[in-house]
Design a protein around this motif. Sequence first.
Motif, short mmCIF file in Angstrom:
data_model
loop_
_atom_site.label_atom_id
_atom_site.label_comp_id
_atom_site.label_asym_id
_atom_site.label_seq_id
_atom_site.Cartn_x
_atom_site.Cartn_y
_atom_site.Cartn_z
N THR A 120 -1.32 -2.17 -6.43
CA THR A 120 -2.12 -1.42 -5.45
C THR A 120 -1.63 0.01 -5.44
OG1 THR A 120 -0.60 -1.98 -3.64
CG2 THR A 120 -2.51 -3.44 -3.97
N THR A 154 -1.03 3.35 -2.79
CA THR A 154 -0.91 3.77 -1.39
C THR A 154 -0.92 5.29 -1.37
OG1 THR A 154 0.43 1.83 -0.85
CG2 THR A 154 0.49 3.68 0.70
N ALA A 211 -9.28 4.23 2.12
CA ALA A 211 -8.35 3.69 1.13
C ALA A 211 -8.60 4.34 -0.22
CB ALA A 211 -8.54 2.18 1.00
N ASN A 256 -2.78 4.74 3.39
CA ASN A 256 -3.91 3.86 3.11
C ASN A 256 -3.66 3.11 1.79
OD1 ASN A 256 -5.62 4.75 5.36
ND2 ASN A 256 -5.65 6.71 4.25
N ILE A 257 -3.96 1.83 1.80
CA ILE A 257 -3.67 0.98 0.63
C ILE A 257 -4.98 0.55 -0.03
CG2 ILE A 257 -2.59 -1.16 -0.17
CD1 ILE A 257 -0.77 -1.00 2.29
N SER A 258 -5.01 0.68 -1.33
CA SER A 258 -6.21 0.34 -2.09
C SER A 258 -6.36 -1.17 -2.25
CB SER A 258 -6.14 0.97 -3.49
OG SER A 258 -5.19 0.26 -4.27
#
Length: 277
Positions: free
Chosen positions: A89, A91, A14, A96-98
């Motif tokens: 957030t 991406t 992420a 992938n997402i933080s």
Amino acid sequence: SETATASLFTDTLAPTAPTISDITADNVINASEQSTIITGTAEAGSSITLTIADNIKTIVVAEDGTWSYALTASDIDAVGQGEEILSLTATDTFGNISDATTLTINVDTVLPNTPTISDVTTDNVVNSAELTTVITGTAEAGAQVALSLGGSTKTISADANGTWTYSLTAADVTAMGEGTETLSATATDAAGNVSAAITKDISVDTIAPAMPTIADVTTDNVINGAEQTAAITGTAEANAQLTITVAGTTKTVTADANGTWTYSLTAADVTAMGEGT
């Protein structure tokens, strides 16, 4: 048979949680800051999902890792007055997402009430004995009042009861000069919202009138038995109030529009004066 091969690239990491800078110096959005720009940083090329009042804004992060979003009036309307938590957030290009980043802000776009200015003096004319008169008024409790007079601005804090005061100085009166002057005041609240202006017209007259004159009371300035109701006359500034002292008693007389004044003696005046000078 021949064996087929393929190269795979795996990215399950992420991105780092994005950052968001302070929205304003105090993180309170006032009426003049409704189109402020929200900024921050994130992984270059990633996509920011910014949530404002349940509305999602999508922003692409620049190659230098910075992102920005300009607030709109509709965003502020959606947020409403008071506290709001912004959430975002990042991406990355692989999906992938933080972790989320949040920032608590406040919205206060309501202008304070227009302040008031009380009468500066009884007649709103500042004379030579009133050079240090106290100007008073009301405003929102704790507001900063900007009082303009004589070409300069004085900043005064309204107290917890909403009262403000300013003591004039001789320099203020000199700056205003003789004649009419318009005082103006606005109030600024803690969020930086500025009220509408209030004005009050006053006048400055600090020049003493010319000394009045007294004409001869009689031909020889001796009051005889037949002259006990003689009229005392003289001149003064038009419409001025004169104080005449006769045998220790004060008489008040008003000069007319031509500057002439008169006072008719009474037998009681003559008795009080007694015989002689």
